[in-house]
Scaffold this motif. Structure first.
Motif, PDB file in Angstrom:
ATOM      1  N   ALA A 156     -11.317 -41.379 -40.509  1.00 39.30           N
ATOM      2  CA  ALA A 156     -10.788 -42.727 -40.718  1.00 39.30           C
ATOM      3  C   ALA A 156     -11.658 -43.784 -40.055  1.00 39.30           C
ATOM      4  O   ALA A 156     -11.909 -44.843 -40.636  1.00 39.30           O
ATOM      5  N   ALA A 157     -12.136 -43.499 -38.837  1.00 42.87           N
ATOM      6  CA  ALA A 157     -12.933 -44.484 -38.113  1.00 42.87           C
ATOM      7  C   ALA A 157     -14.207 -44.825 -38.873  1.00 42.87           C
ATOM      8  O   ALA A 157     -14.602 -45.994 -38.974  1.00 42.87           O
ATOM      9  N   GLU A 158     -14.843 -43.803 -39.427  1.00 41.49           N
ATOM     10  CA  GLU A 158     -16.092 -44.045 -40.161  1.00 41.49           C
ATOM     11  C   GLU A 158     -15.825 -44.830 -41.443  1.00 41.49           C
ATOM     12  O   GLU A 158     -16.584 -45.741 -41.803  1.00 41.49           O
ATOM     13  N   ALA A 159     -14.739 -44.503 -42.128  1.00 43.40           N
ATOM     14  CA  ALA A 159     -14.405 -45.217 -43.361  1.00 43.40           C
ATOM     15  C   ALA A 159     -14.115 -46.692 -43.089  1.00 43.40           C
ATOM     16  O   ALA A 159     -14.577 -47.580 -43.814  1.00 43.40           O
ATOM     17  N   CYS A 160     -13.335 -46.961 -42.030  1.00 48.22           N
ATOM     18  CA  CYS A 160     -13.026 -48.353 -41.683  1.00 48.22           C
ATOM     19  C   CYS A 160     -14.295 -49.105 -41.299  1.00 48.22           C
ATOM     20  O   CYS A 160     -14.469 -50.274 -41.670  1.00 48.22           O
ATOM     21  N   LYS A 161     -15.169 -48.458 -40.541  1.00 50.64           N
ATOM     22  CA  LYS A 161     -16.411 -49.107 -40.090  1.00 50.64           C
ATOM     23  C   LYS A 161     -17.246 -49.544 -41.295  1.00 50.64           C
ATOM     24  O   LYS A 161     -17.776 -50.662 -41.328  1.00 50.64           O
ATOM     25  N   ILE A 162     -17.338 -48.665 -42.276  1.00 53.59           N
ATOM     26  CA  ILE A 162     -18.120 -49.006 -43.478  1.00 53.59           C
ATOM     27  C   ILE A 162     -17.487 -50.197 -44.198  1.00 53.59           C
ATOM     28  O   ILE A 162     -18.173 -51.152 -44.587  1.00 53.59           O
TER      29      ILE A 162
END
Length: 495
Positions: free
Chosen positions: A102-108
């Motif tokens: 989730a963190a990587e998806a939100c960051k993108i």
């Protein structure tokens, strides 16, 4: 104390954090009379409509089997289909990103919005973006995300969280919705009319006028996708209101967060799901709006298209030989509408964006069973099997629940030594493994049986069993002992 004060009210941003486990949350929800009335009316209405439209198809069971087979075949070759999808979408002008969690998806997603200096973005209803907490992460970075689905708008304005896949505001009645619109719309945009009533037509009109301004001002949109076609790189969104089509076509930039299990190999496969999904979800023969887009088309629609392929525990679920069938789920909500447990406690008690029977197995599959919230969910079921009968892709939810209950017991034993339940089961297994041990246990029980008739309630963990049941009397002799005695008497009588 009013019903509003009684119920569960998880807040966005802190949704489900600090909430009690399902076992305790269900007791709180059961005390909410208004919630049970709202749920009972809504689920019965949807359930009856679905039964009628499904009954129109003589080949419904064949469609279910075909849909399940397509999904199973796709999951068995998921790596190949994902690479095929990436290549086709990229060739069509889209930019494909991969997000492990989730963190990587939100960051993108946040980086894309910031690159375009967006302070407001519009959204299509999406479980994947709820799963990763996108709205909350955007807000932390000074970007306001506006939900455009009517039910999601109600939930957002009410400072609430969704409790149903198809009808996120199912726990609200019309009068509550009217009050939310009257109180909150003016704080974030066009206010509701002063003479607003709880008539559905008037409520929809107020939402339409409010959202129109959001659509026209939004330069960046976020969406999910119901399906992703591997052979062409196409994304597909099904919806009923037309708000999704506005989000998917008006903005300059479109960002779609898509779970990797959404893949279908070919366009021909889509035919099956365009039949089973609308009938199972909204009880319609076909959905009013189906929007498909493949990359970028010059001069038509968004000129910058990003696709974030989300794992976030899905490969973990894929490795579970029994549980991987949960990845067939097309989020139709049919299992929620037939579940006697969901009907009484609602979606918030599950402590997840994925409530109901499918949520009870999907959350432990995505996260494991070590955390108390996930470990409680396999028990959030009566195992009646109604969810399996209703599922359009034949997910055998009861079987997965039973497997997960065993995992919970094993995990507890491995991490903290055997608890009382596990210890009791081990003693029972040891006793039943040898008939001599069992006979000795039966003789002992027969001796203490007369004293047990004075015991009404059992202590400790066993006390839960006797809270609503009487402790049955222990017979003086077992069936085996009775058989030996009477057979011996018969032999003697026959001599």
């Amino acid at each position: 104390m009013t019903s509003q004060q009684v119920g569960l009210h998880p807040k966005p941003g802190e949704a489900f954090l600090g909430m009690p486990t399902f076992t305790k949350a269900a007791h709180i929800a059961l005390a909410d009379d208004q919630l049970r009335r709202n749920l009972g009316h809504a689920t019965h209405t949807i359930r009856d409509k679905r039964k009628r439209v499904v009954g129109e198809l003589e080949d419904w069971q064949d469609l279910r089997s075909t849909a399940a087979a397509i999904k199973d075949n796709t999951l068995a070759n998921l790596d190949r289909h994902l690479e095929q999808f990436e290549a086709a979408a990229t060739a069509a002008g889209a930019t494909v990103h991969w997000a492990a969690d989730a963190a990587e998806a939100c960051k993108i997603g946040i980086e894309i919005a910031q690159r375009h200096r967006a302070t407001d973005v519009i959204k299509v209803k999406s479980m994947a973006t709820q799963e990763i907490g996108l709205n909350e992460e955007l807000e932390k970075n000074g970007i306001h995300a506006w939900e455009t689905d009517l039910a999601e708008l109600i939930v957002q304005l009410g400072g609430d969280t969704p409790s149903h896949f198809l009808v996120p505001a199912i726990h609200r009645n019309r009068d509550e919705i009217r009050q939310i619109f009257a109180d909150k719309m003016g704080e974030v945009g066009r206010p509701a009319p002063a003479d607003l009533t709880d008539e559905p037509r008037r409520l929809a009109e107020a939402a339409r006028l409010h959202l129109r301004e959001k659509f026209l001002a939004g330069k960046v949109a976020f969406s999910g996708a119901n399906f992703a076609i591997a052979e062409t790189g196409t994304l597909v969104v099904l919806e009923s209101e037309g708000n999704g089509r506005m989000c998917l076509t008006l903005p300059d930039v479109l960002v779609s967060v898509v779970g990797i299990e959404k893949l279908l190999p070919t366009f021909a496969d889509l035919e099956v799901f365009l039949q089973v999904l609308p009938r199972s979800s909204t009880a319609e023969r076909m959905n009013p709006y189906t929007t498909m887009w493949t990359g970028v088309t010059e001069g038509d629609g968004p000129q910058e298209v990003h696709i974030i392929l989300l794992d976030n525990g899905r490969t973990r679920a894929l490795a579970d030989t029994t549980g991987r069938q949960a990845l067939r789920c097309i989020r139709c909500s049919a299992c929620l509408n037939v579940c006697p447990v969901y009907e009484r406690v609602g979606g918030h008690a599950y402590g997840s964006v994925y409530p109901g029977p499918i949520g009870a197995i999907l959350n432990p599959l995505l996260h494991g069973v070590s955390e108390p919230h996930d470990a409680a969910l396999p028990y959030a079921s009566s195992l009646c099997g109604a969810c399996y009968e209703a599922c359009p892709v034949k997910i055998d939810i009861p079987s997965v629940l039973v497997e997960q209950r065993a995992e919970v017991i094993e995990d507890r034993a491995e991490r903290g030594g055997p608890n009382a339940e596990a210890l009791a089961m081990r003693i029972a297994a040891w006793t039943f493994a040898d008939h001599r041990r069992l006979e000795r246990a039966q003789r002992l029980a027969g001796r203490v049986g007369p004293a047990a008739k004075y015991v009404r309630r059992l202590p400790g963990m066993l006390g839960g069993w006797t809270q609503s049941r009487d402790l049955p009397p222990v017979p003086r002799e077992s069936f085996h002992q009775w058989w030996e005695r009477t057979r011996a008497a018969g032999k003697e009588g026959g001599r």
